[in-house]
Design a protein around this motif. Structure first.
Motif, short mmCIF file in Angstrom:
data_model
loop_
_atom_site.label_atom_id
_atom_site.label_comp_id
_atom_site.label_asym_id
_atom_site.label_seq_id
_atom_site.Cartn_x
_atom_site.Cartn_y
_atom_site.Cartn_z
N UNK A 66 2.88 14.13 -33.05
CA UNK A 66 3.94 13.24 -33.25
C UNK A 66 4.90 12.43 -33.63
N UNK A 67 4.26 11.12 -32.68
CA UNK A 67 4.97 9.78 -33.30
C UNK A 67 4.60 9.34 -34.45
N UNK B 18 2.08 15.04 -42.14
CA UNK B 18 2.55 14.15 -41.84
C UNK B 18 1.77 12.70 -41.30
N UNK B 19 0.48 12.70 -41.22
CA UNK B 19 0.45 11.74 -40.23
C UNK B 19 -0.59 10.71 -40.99
N UNK B 20 -0.73 9.55 -40.70
CA UNK B 20 -2.22 8.59 -40.88
C UNK B 20 -1.36 7.47 -41.20
N UNK B 21 0.02 7.22 -41.30
CA UNK B 21 0.67 5.52 -41.31
C UNK B 21 0.94 4.88 -40.49
N UNK B 22 0.94 5.37 -38.35
CA UNK B 22 0.71 4.44 -37.94
C UNK B 22 -0.24 3.89 -37.33
N UNK B 23 -0.16 2.26 -37.05
CA UNK B 23 -0.88 1.18 -36.35
C UNK B 23 -1.40 1.89 -34.99
N UNK B 24 -2.46 2.81 -34.98
CA UNK B 24 -2.42 3.18 -32.98
C UNK B 24 -3.15 1.96 -32.12
#
Lengths: 348, 139
Positions: free
Chosen positions: A131-132, A40-46
């Motif tokens: 997680x975020x 479910x990850x990979x969409x946020x800009x970190x």
């Protein structure tokens, strides 16, 4: 465990908070948890924020979060503070600075202590970021402790790294040259209303230009096929950021001056990562590093277990002291059965 | 992986709520908790009950210590407890209150879910020990 993940994905803050706690404590089952979160990850800009203590990191993070919220984006923040090497205790104070977004549940702010042993800070932080990300945050900001090698670790977690440099720190800038020039995608001269800030900006630009000059000179030589040595040197000097010149931005986090400009620069860098394919390359490196780290941890555990089952390390130490054996022989003795198993598995 | 890799640490939020600006006590207790090996998050002054709830939930603290010297505890503390309950966080958070709480008000606060109350004269050791013994056991 399944419930926790369902609740997290359904947007329950409590579940997200609990998941991060499990990750932080390395509680039983945390590996399956992170494993399940991954898809479910990979969409946020970190975004990573680092810099010396008192540079204004927390205050700037507050203003960044506020600006993103005004644009309708959701934000996750992980702020890391040092822990006492004596008691393991800590006072995590970054939250106090989050005045503009206090009370806004769509900014998920989590303080972490640099517990700094087993597993290491970087693994727990990277997992908490996941997680975020899985929770659906658009932007995830990681704020590091004031100084130390963690600043380099942040590169492994973040897509874009901003380094804060307080004004008037001429000598500090000199000191920062080696490590930090290489990890910063953006340099932020915060407290830009203080005397000496122009000079700091100038010095930073000069350093960045100097680095680029080396690169260009070398390319020129390379074209002439004149100096192979210079080309090799230039290759060595080139950082990850080929094609991206680190930007210098001035801000006054206290009153929000320049934050819009910083946001724009961060967005530009995100676009650059996307278009140049550099983002994917970074992700590739990150995953490779992550696999290596986990392998090291797991093999360590395996060997530690083996050692325990043979009665602990003390007896071996005694025997080495008595010159009955030596550390190399002990290591061989312990690893040999594991090696045999692995070989048998592979051949079979 | 294995149980001994578990790095569980007691996490506390020390919160100042409402208009009361006296934070000497909160600072002292934050330090004592830190020295006891806890991870302490300090809220800063003048927080609203909602902000305290937000911090307690997001930080997933085991212990919420509320410092109140203003006399408004009968209004503020229940608000915080209700907020925690909304996020299903009340059951496994130990809430303790420190400050000037008259004897008459205590039963009602405890009834509402406060685990312990520490007034003037309570020793640091007492508070630390209480937290160690009563911090919720989680899986």
């Amino acid at each position: 465990m399944g419930d926790l993940i369902d609740d997290l994905l359904a947007g329950k803050h409590r579940a997200l908070a609990r998941a991060i706690t499990k990750i932080e404590n390395r509680s039983p089952g945390y590996r399956d948890l992170v494993s399940d979160l991954y898809q479910h990850t990979g969409d946020a800009d970190v975004i990573g924020i680092t810099g010396s203590p008192g540079a204004g990191k927390s205050t700037l993070v507050d203003k960044l979060a506020k600006t993103y919220r005004d644009e309708g984006l959701t934000v996750g923040v992980i702020a890391i503070d040092p822990s006492s090497p004596f008691t393991g205790g800590s006072v995590l104070g970054d939250r106090i600075r989050m005045a503009s977004v206090s009370g806004d549940m769509d900014v998920f702010f989590r303080s972490m202590s640099a517990r700094g042993s087993l597993g290491g800070l970087s693994t727990a932080t990277a997992d908490a970021v996941k997680a975020l990300d899985a929770f659906g945050k658009d932007k995830v900001i990681v704020e590091t402790v004031g100084a130390g090698q963690n600043e380099i670790d942040i590169v492994k977690t973040a897509d874009t790294v901003a380094v804060l440099v307080p004004p008037g720190s001429g000598d500090d800038v000199q000191m920062l040259k080696a490590g930090i020039l290489e990890i910063g995608d953006v340099f932020v001269v915060n407290k830009a209303d203080l005397p000496g800030s122009d000079r700091t900006v100038m010095e930073l630009r000069e350093m960045i230009d100097t680095r680029n000059d080396y690169t260009q000179t070398a390319e020129h030589h390379d074209a002439d096929a004149a100096s192979e040595a210079a080309a090799v040197e230039a290759m060595a000097r080139e950082t990850d950021d080929e094609g991206w010149t680190p930007q210098v931005v001035e801000t006054v986090a206290e009153d929000g001056t320049g934050v819009e400009g910083l946001i724009e620069t961060l967005a530009n860098h995100a676009t650059y990562l996307e278009e140049s394919g550099k983002g994917e390359e970074r992700a590739r490196q990150r995953y490779a590093e992550e696999i290596r780290t986990l392998l090291r941890e797991d093999v360590n555990q395996l060997v530690a277990g083996e050692l325990r089952s043979r009665g602990g390390i003390d007896e071996y130490v005694e025997r080495v002291l008595d010159r009955e054996t030596d550390p190399y022989a002990v290591a061989d003795e312990l690893v040999a059965p594991i090696e045999d198993c692995v070989e048998a598995e592979r051949d079979g | 992986m294995s149980a001994d890799a578990d790095q569980r640490t007691i996490r506390c939020l020390v919160a100042k709520v409402g208009l009361d600006g006296h934070d000497r006590g909160a600072h002292v207790i934050a330090r004592a908790f830190r020295d006891a090996g806890f991870e302490v998050i300090y809220s800063g002054l003048h927080r609203s009950p909602d902000e305290v709830v937000q911090a307690a939930v997001q930080e997933d603290v085991d212990v919420l210590g509320i410092s109140i010297l203003s006399g408004a505890h009968n209004t503020l503390v229940p608000k915080i407890l209700e907020g925690l309950d909304e996020y299903d966080a009340l059951d496994d958070t130990l809430v303790v209150v420190g400050g000037i709480i008259p004897e008459d008000d205590r039963p009602e606060l405890k009834e509402a879910g406060v685990g312990g109350i520490f007034g003037p004269g309570a020793s640091m050791e007492e508070a630390v020990e209480f937290v160690r013994e009563n911090a919720p056991q989680r899986d």
